[in-house]
Design a protein around this motif. Structure first.
Motif, PDB file in Angstrom:
ATOM      1  N   ARG A 349       0.834  -1.204   0.000  1.00 18.70           N
ATOM      2  CA  ARG A 349       0.000   0.000   0.000  1.00 18.70           C
ATOM      3  C   ARG A 349       0.864   1.248   0.000  1.00 18.70           C
ATOM      4  O   ARG A 349       0.556   2.223  -0.691  1.00 18.70           O
ATOM      5  CB  ARG A 349      -0.923  -0.012   1.205  1.00 18.70           C
ATOM      6  CG  ARG A 349      -1.809   1.210   1.317  1.00 18.70           C
ATOM      7  CD  ARG A 349      -2.727   1.130   2.507  1.00 18.70           C
ATOM      8  NE  ARG A 349      -3.632  -0.009   2.409  1.00 18.70           N
ATOM      9  CZ  ARG A 349      -4.546  -0.314   3.353  1.00 18.70           C
ATOM     10  NH1 ARG A 349      -4.623   0.420   4.449  1.00 18.70           N
ATOM     11  NH2 ARG A 349      -5.343  -1.346   3.186  1.00 18.70           N
ATOM     12  N   GLN A 350       1.948   1.240   0.785  1.00 17.60           N
ATOM     13  CA  GLN A 350       2.831   2.401   0.836  1.00 17.60           C
ATOM     14  C   GLN A 350       3.530   2.624  -0.502  1.00 17.60           C
ATOM     15  O   GLN A 350       3.688   3.763  -0.946  1.00 17.60           O
ATOM     16  CB  GLN A 350       3.861   2.227   1.954  1.00 17.60           C
ATOM     17  CG  GLN A 350       3.275   2.363   3.345  1.00 17.60           C
ATOM     18  CD  GLN A 350       4.298   2.096   4.431  1.00 17.60           C
ATOM     19  OE1 GLN A 350       5.243   1.297   4.255  1.00 17.60           O
ATOM     20  NE2 GLN A 350       4.131   2.748   5.572  1.00 17.60           N
ATOM     21  N   ARG A 353       1.049   4.049  -2.865  1.00 14.79           N
ATOM     22  CA  ARG A 353       0.775   5.446  -2.529  1.00 14.79           C
ATOM     23  C   ARG A 353       1.928   6.352  -2.960  1.00 14.79           C
ATOM     24  O   ARG A 353       1.716   7.492  -3.365  1.00 14.79           O
ATOM     25  CB  ARG A 353       0.508   5.570  -1.031  1.00 14.79           C
ATOM     26  CG  ARG A 353      -0.126   6.895  -0.639  1.00 14.79           C
ATOM     27  CD  ARG A 353      -0.771   6.781   0.717  1.00 14.79           C
ATOM     28  NE  ARG A 353       0.158   6.288   1.728  1.00 14.79           N
ATOM     29  CZ  ARG A 353      -0.204   5.930   2.961  1.00 14.79           C
ATOM     30  NH1 ARG A 353      -1.489   5.970   3.302  1.00 14.79           N
ATOM     31  NH2 ARG A 353       0.686   5.486   3.833  1.00 14.79           N
TER      32      ARG A 353
END
Length: 431
Positions: A349-350, A353
């Protein structure tokens, strides 16, 4: 990693590939700039349509000879006759008043306008400030008309009264003026009954008597003629007309028929057409509405704007595809750094992002460039077509930001997804 750290990471990688980033933002900016200009123009013109339909000028029908209609290149709604020869036509005052009797639910009037001069205002030929249409010094815009014009325009009377048909028939030299003009002429004194000497061109001055002062229109009515401080009205029979008949009576080549708000334009036009046939026979007379002509001209402008916007949209799509390939190449170049980051604890997810932040940054910078370009395009449109065609600045800014987000999603989601799916073990094996 916090949002701020991820933003710094995105900015750092954008700076490393500065040339690519600049080209990306310029491509996005040019496409967005053209598209939001076109969208803002369509939005503004649609709103202007609704306003114009309520204006007095666009709620009136114009009766002219077909020959004059052809010269003006109007778009007639209907023709009383289909005779292509353009027979000369004019109507004396008695026939104009007779048409009013035939159309009791409408307002039949004529207008003849002149620049008049008065010694009650200071003459200053070198004055640089334009008052209205370039009026300076001692000039007044005087319109000769009929009482029905004031009923059609819903003019409010602050002092005195408007002139009557008896004043028109007897050619009484009386004036109805605006509140501002009354103050300019007489200061704080009561203007009713005061004399205003007026001269036309180089003719000798003739005395007119003020019988009425119109109330200032509502502040929201920016189109009202009654807001202009150099306007005055008089019976049409006292205006030195250049259109006189053989019997030395004033003849009119243009008659207006005003419609009240809410009146159906098509049915009103049919009624006017029938009464014109009864009064003047099968003459070559055109009955038209200025709104239709204005709409036709706006359709041409919108057609060209649509084509330009379509080409800009195609160009923006091509630019997004190229930017998508560029972002994919960036992801491939950073495969090892992505694997190292994930090995040190970064989640998928990071990573997703991080790449989306980079795409969002490029998209919003491109949107800012597009908004600036759109402001320049708006200035050109305003000079060519008027302020309504330029659209509102707030609309362009809002559309630009939305377009920036959409473009960022289009070229950012897929590369960010591929980056987040990177296997850290395989990535660390790459040299």
């Amino acid at each position: 990693m916090s949002i701020v750290d991820q933003l710094k990471w995105s900015l750092r990688h954008s700076k490393r590939q500065a040339l690519e980033s600049i080209l990306v933002t310029l491509a996005i900016g040019l496409g967005i700039g053209v598209i939001i200009t076109v969208l803002a123009m369509f939005w503004s013109v649609a709103g202007e349509y609704r306003k114009l339909e309520e204006l007095d000028y666009f709620r009136s029908l114009q009766i002219v000879s077909r020959a004059e209609e052809a010269q003006r290149q109007l778009a007639p709604i209907a023709l009383v006759s289909t005779d292509p020869t353009g027979i000369s036509w004019s109507a004396p005052l008695d026939e104009v008043l007779e048409l009013q009797k035939l159309l009791p639910n409408m307002h039949v009037y004529v207008e003849l306008s002149w620049l008049a001069y008065t010694n009650l205002l200071p003459q200053d030929e070198n004055k640089e400030e334009d008052i209205w249409y370039g009026f300076r010094g001692n000039e007044i815009f005087l319109t000769g008309t009929l009482p029905s014009y004031f009923a059609f325009s819903r003019a409010g009377v602050q002092q005195g009264s408007i002139f009557l048909l008896d004043d028109v028939r007897s050619a009484s030299r009386v004036l109805v003026i605006t509140e501002t003009l009354a103050r300019d002429l007489f200061g704080d004194e009561d203007p009713i009954g005061r004399t205003v000497p007026l001269s036309f061109d180089d003719s000798e001055a003739v005395d007119f008597t003020v019988i009425g002062v119109l109330a200032a229109p509502d502040d929201t009515d920016s189109y009202s003629l009654f807001a202009d401080n150099r306007m005055a009205w008089a019976p049409v029979t006292v205006i030195p007309s250049y259109r006189s008949g053989p019997d030395d009576t004033t003849h009119f080549y243009n008659i207006s028929v005003g419609l009240d708000p809410g009146v159906d334009l098509a049915s009103a036009l049919e009624q006017v057409r029938r009464e014109c046939e009864l009064l003047w026979g099968e003459d070559s007379i055109a009955v038209g509405n200025p709104l239709e002509s204005w709409r036709e001209s706006m359709k041409h402008m919108q057609r060209y704007a649509f084509i330009i916007g379509l080409l800009a949209s195609v160009g923006l799509v091509i630019a997004v595809i190229n930017i998508l390939n560029l972002m994919l190449a960036r992801v491939l170049k950073r495969t090892k750094s992505i694997g190292l980051s994930m090995a040190l604890g970064s989640s998928r997810r990071q990573v997703f992002r991080q790449f989306m932040m980079e795409a969002l940054f490029l998209g919003l910078v491109g949107a800012l460039v597009g908004i600036l370009l759109s402001s320049g395009f708006a200035v050109l449109l305003e000079r060519g077509y008027g302020a309504f065609a330029a659209g509102k600045g707030g609309a362009r800014v809002g559309l630009g930001i939305v377009m920036g987000f959409l473009v960022s999603l289009l070229f950012g989601v897929y590369p960010a997804y591929l980056g987040s799916r990177t296997n850290p073990v395989d990535a660390l094996r790459i040299d």
